[in-house]
Design a protein around this motif. Structure first.
Motif: not given
Length: 617
Positions: A214-216, A297-298, A337-338, A359-360
Motif C-alpha cells: 500500500h505504499t511506494y 502527496d499520497y 501494481i500499487r 501505511c508505512h
C-alpha cells in the motif's frame, strides 16, 4: 573553360554557406547526471542542431534538481517518457494538469485556438465519457491538437529486454514495464531454482524494499507484482482481465455515478493460508482509501481514489464499489501494481484504518486539513499476498554509500496459487555491482535470467544475440511498453515560437541517432503514446520526422550544407550545381541561337551566289 567556371563558382559558394546564414538560438538541455545512455542521445541531438546555428548547452543535474527544473519550467529541452501500460494514455495525460511537472510548462504558449487549458478540459471531458466510440473520437482530437503544437517529439519506443538461459522456456512478455511473469516459465533441465538479475527502478537491482503493498518507494514493482494481486489485471491492448475477481458488472447508479459489482474468485488463499473473501477486500480498501491519504502527496496522485464514494460487501463473495461519477479508467486503474493490491488480513497491525493504518510506519502520522481527521501509520506485520511467489528471506549488506542493499532475496512458489503452481520452485534475486558482472554471470552460467531495462546495455544485448559462443542464451524483447519523448518547452524563449520548435523537430535525425547509439535495438516512433495503448492507434499529420530541407527553409535564409542528404537523393553541392548547370544551359541555348542565325545567313548567301552563277550562265 568559361562554361566550367560557371558551374563550379556557384557550387563552391553555396557549398560554403553554413550556420552563419541561419537564425541563431542558444538553448539548454537538462539531464539527470550519470545517465550514460541518454547522454549519447543528447550529444547526437546537439550536433544535429548545431548545423542550423542552434547552440545547445547540456545541464547535468541531480535527480532532485532535475525534478525541480521540471516543476518550475526551468529548461528548454528535456527527455521524458510516458508511464506505459496500464497508465497510458489517461493517467499520464492527467499528470500534465498537476502544474508541478515539465509537460505543464511545455504547454504554456500554444498556438491559438489551442491552449493548455483547452487541452486539459478535453482530457477531463474524455475521462467521464461512458460511450466507447465517443471516447475514441475524443482521444483522437486530443492527440491531433497536441501533435499540432510541436511540444513533444516522440523519439523511440522502449521495449523490455530479457536474456534467458536455454535450460528454461515458455517466455511470455510482461504487459507493463516491471511485469516479469517468471511463474509461466518451464524448466527443461537442471535446477528448479532460477537465479535472476531484474531491471529495477534503480536500473541494476539494489533492493526489493519493504514489500508492503500500500505504499511506494523503495518497494520494487516487480517484486510486489509477484506477491500481491488486485481485483483485476491488465491485458493486451488495454483489456481488463479477471484476477481476484472472477467477473464484474457495471451499471448506472442513481447518484449519477456507477455501481461496480465484483464476483470474487472462490478457493483462493493468501500465502499464510487465510482465505480470500469480501471481508479481506473491504479491509484493504478501508486502509488505502482513508481520507487523510487521499491527497496528491499520497494516494491521490491518480484519479480512482477521488472517484470512489463507498464500498461494501453484499455477501462473502460479492464486493460492491460505487463511484461519484462516470470515470471510464476505473477498472484500468484497479490493475495498477500499487496501491490497491490485496494484503492478507493476518498481516494488518490493526483492522482499524485510523489507529493502525497499513501505511508505512516511517511515514508521519496524518491529519487531514479538511476535517481534522488523523491516522497512525503502523505498517504491516508480515509480507503475505495471493500471488504466484511468496517472500522467504533476504541477505542484506551496506554498500560504499552507506545504503542498505539486498545481496540476495529468495522467493518460493505458492503451491496453492489459484492460477496453478509454477515449475519454478525457487526464485533467487541476485544483486551485482555492475553490468559487466551481470554479463559475466550470464556467460558463466551462474545466472539464468536478466529481465528488464537498465541492466545490460544495447551493445551487450547485440553481442549476446549474435555471438555463436553464447548460443546457450536467448534474447527476447517485448513490444513497446512506453515511449521516450523530447520535451520542448513553449514556456521559455525562444521555444515560445512554434517555428523554432518545428525547426528543432525536423533537424533531429532520430533514425541515425538510434542506429548509432543503440545499435538499432530501439525503433523510432511517431506518436506520443505506444500504438497499442487504449485509444492511441491514431494517424497523425504532418509527421514530425527528419527533414533537413524543411528545417532550413524555416530557419535559414540560404540553405547550408545538407547533412545526410544522400538519403533523399541529394548531396551537399546540390544547390550550387543546380545554379551552375542552369547558367550553362542558358549559355548553350544562346550559343545555339547564334549558330542557327549564322547558318541561316550563310544559307541565304549561298542561295544568292547560286542564283548569280545561273544568271551568268
Amino acid at each position: 573553360m568559361l562554361a566550367l567556371l560557371l558551374v563550379l563558382v556557384p557550387t563552391m559558394l553555396l557549398a560554403q554557406t553554413g550556420p552563419a546564414d541561419c537564425k541563431k538560438h542558444a538553448i539548454d538541455f537538462i539531464m539527470v547526471e550519470g545517465d550514460v545512455s541518454l547522454v549519447s542521445i543528447e550529444d547526437g541531438i546537439r550536433m544535429d542542431l548545431k548545423r542550423l546555428g542552434i547552440t545547445v548547452t547540456p545541464r547535468f543535474l541531480s535527480k532532485e534538481d532535475f525534478n525541480k527544473a521540471h516543476e518550475t519550467g526551468d529548461f528548454h529541452l528535456s527527455f521524458s517518457e510516458t508511464w506505459g501500460a496500464p497508465y497510458d494514455p489517461h493517467s499520464f495525460a492527467s499528470g500534465w494538469m498537476t502544474g508541478d511537472e515539465g509537460h505543464y510548462h511545455a504547454m504554456a504558449n500554444l498556438e491559438p485556438p489551442a491552449s493548455r487549458e483547452a487541452i486539459f478540459d478535453m482530457i477531463q471531458d474524455v475521462l467521464q465519457e461512458s460511450d466507447h466510440r465517443e471516447r475514441e473520437t475524443k482521444w483522437k482530437d486530443i492527440h491531433n491538437v497536441l501533435h499540432q503544437q510541436a511540444v513533444m517529439l516522440p523519439l523511440w519506443g522502449k521495449r523490455v529486454p530479457t536474456v534467458m538461459n536455454n535450460r528454461l522456456t515458455g517466455y511470455q512478455a510482461g504487459l507493463q514495464q516491471f511485469d516479469y511473469p517468471l511463474h509461466r516459465l518451464q524448466v527443461l533441465s537442471g535446477s528448479t531454482t532460477v537465479r535472476i538479475s531484474p531491471g529495477a527502478q534503480t536500473g541494476i537491482f539494489q533492493s526489493v524494499g519493504r514489500l508492503d503493498p500500500h505504499t511506494y518507494r523503495p518497494n520494487e514493482f516487480f517484486a510486489n507484482n509477484w506477491i500481491y494481486e488486485g481485483l483485476v489485471s491488465y491485458g493486451e491492448y488495454g483489456q481488463i482481465l479477471p484476477a481476484l475477481a472472477q467477473s464484474y458488472n457495471v451499471e448506472p447508479h442513481t447518484n449519477g455515478g456507477q455501481k461496480y459489482t465484483f464476483s470474487l474468485r472462490k478457493g483462493v488463499t493468501f500465502h499464510g493460508g487465510i482465505p480470500w473473501n469480501c471481508e479481506a477486500a473491504k479491509l484493504n480498501f478501508d486502509h488505502v482509501l482513508v481520507e487523510p491519504l487521499l491527497s496528491a502527496d499520497y494516494h491521490g496522485w491518480y484519479g480512482l481514489p477521488q472517484q470512489i464514494l463507498e464500498w461494501s460487501c453484499e455477501d462473502s463473495a460479492t464486493f460492491v464499489v460505487i463511484t461519484k461519477s462516470v470515470y471510464y479508467p476505473f477498472l484500468q486503474e484497479l490493475s495498477f501494481i500499487r496501491p490497491l493490491r490485496m494484503l492478507s488480513p493476518a498481516a494488518f497491525v490493526d483492522k482499524d484504518p485510523v489507529t493502525g493504518n497499513s501505511c508505512h510506519a516511517g511515514w508521519v502520522d496524518f491529519t487531514s486539513l479538511e476535517n481534522d481527521s488523523s491516522i497512525i501509520c503502523a505498517g504491516i506485520k508480515n509480507i503475505s499476498g495471493t500471488g504466484p511467489f511468496m517472500f522467504r528471506s533476504r541477505t542484506s549488506s551496506t554498500n560504499a554509500d552507506g545504503d542498505v542493499v539486498d545481496d540476495e532475496v529468495l522467493f518460493v512458489r505458492h503451491d496453492n496459487y489459484w492460477g496453478g503452481a509454477s515449475q519454478v520452485e525457487e526464485l533467487l534475486v541476485v544483486r551485482y555491482d555492475t553490468a559487466e558482472q551481470v554479463k559475466k554471470a550470464l556467460l558463466d552460467g551462474l545466472l539464468d535470467v536478466v529481465w528488464g531495462s537498465g541492466v545490460l546495455n544495447a551493445q551487450d544485448l547485440i553481442e549476446i544475440e549474435s555471438n555463436e559462443e553464447t548460443n546457450n542464451l536467448s534474447v527476447f524483447f517485448s513490444n513497446d511498453v512506453q515511449n521516450v519523448l523530447l520535451l520542448l518547452n513553449s514556456g521559455k524563449t525562444p521555444l515560445n515560437d512554434i517555428t523554432t520548435r518545428k525547426t528543432i523537430i525536423h533537424a533531429i535525425n532520430k533514425v541515425r541517432i538510434l542506429e548509432t547509439e543503440m545499435g538499432g535495438l530501439e525503433r523510432p516512433v511517431d506518436n506520443v503514446f505506444p500504438l497499442d495503448a487504449p485509444y492511441c492507434d491514431v494517424e497523425l499529420t504532418p509527421r514530425w520526422d527528419y527533414d533537413i530541407e524543411k528545417a532550413m527553409l524555416i530557419n535559414c535564409p540560404v540553405q547550408p550544407e545538407l547533412p545526410n542528404a544522400k538519403s533523399k537523393g541529394q548531396n551537399s553541392l546540390t544547390p550550387g550545381l543546380s545554379i551552375g548547370l542552369g547558367l550553362l544551359c542558358v549559355i548553350l541555348v544562346i550559343f545555339a541561337l547564334i549558330l542557327f542565325r549564322r547558318s541561316q545567313k550563310y544559307k541565304k548567301q549561298l542561295t544568292e551566289m547560286k542564283n548569280s552563277e545561273a544568271e551568268s550562265a
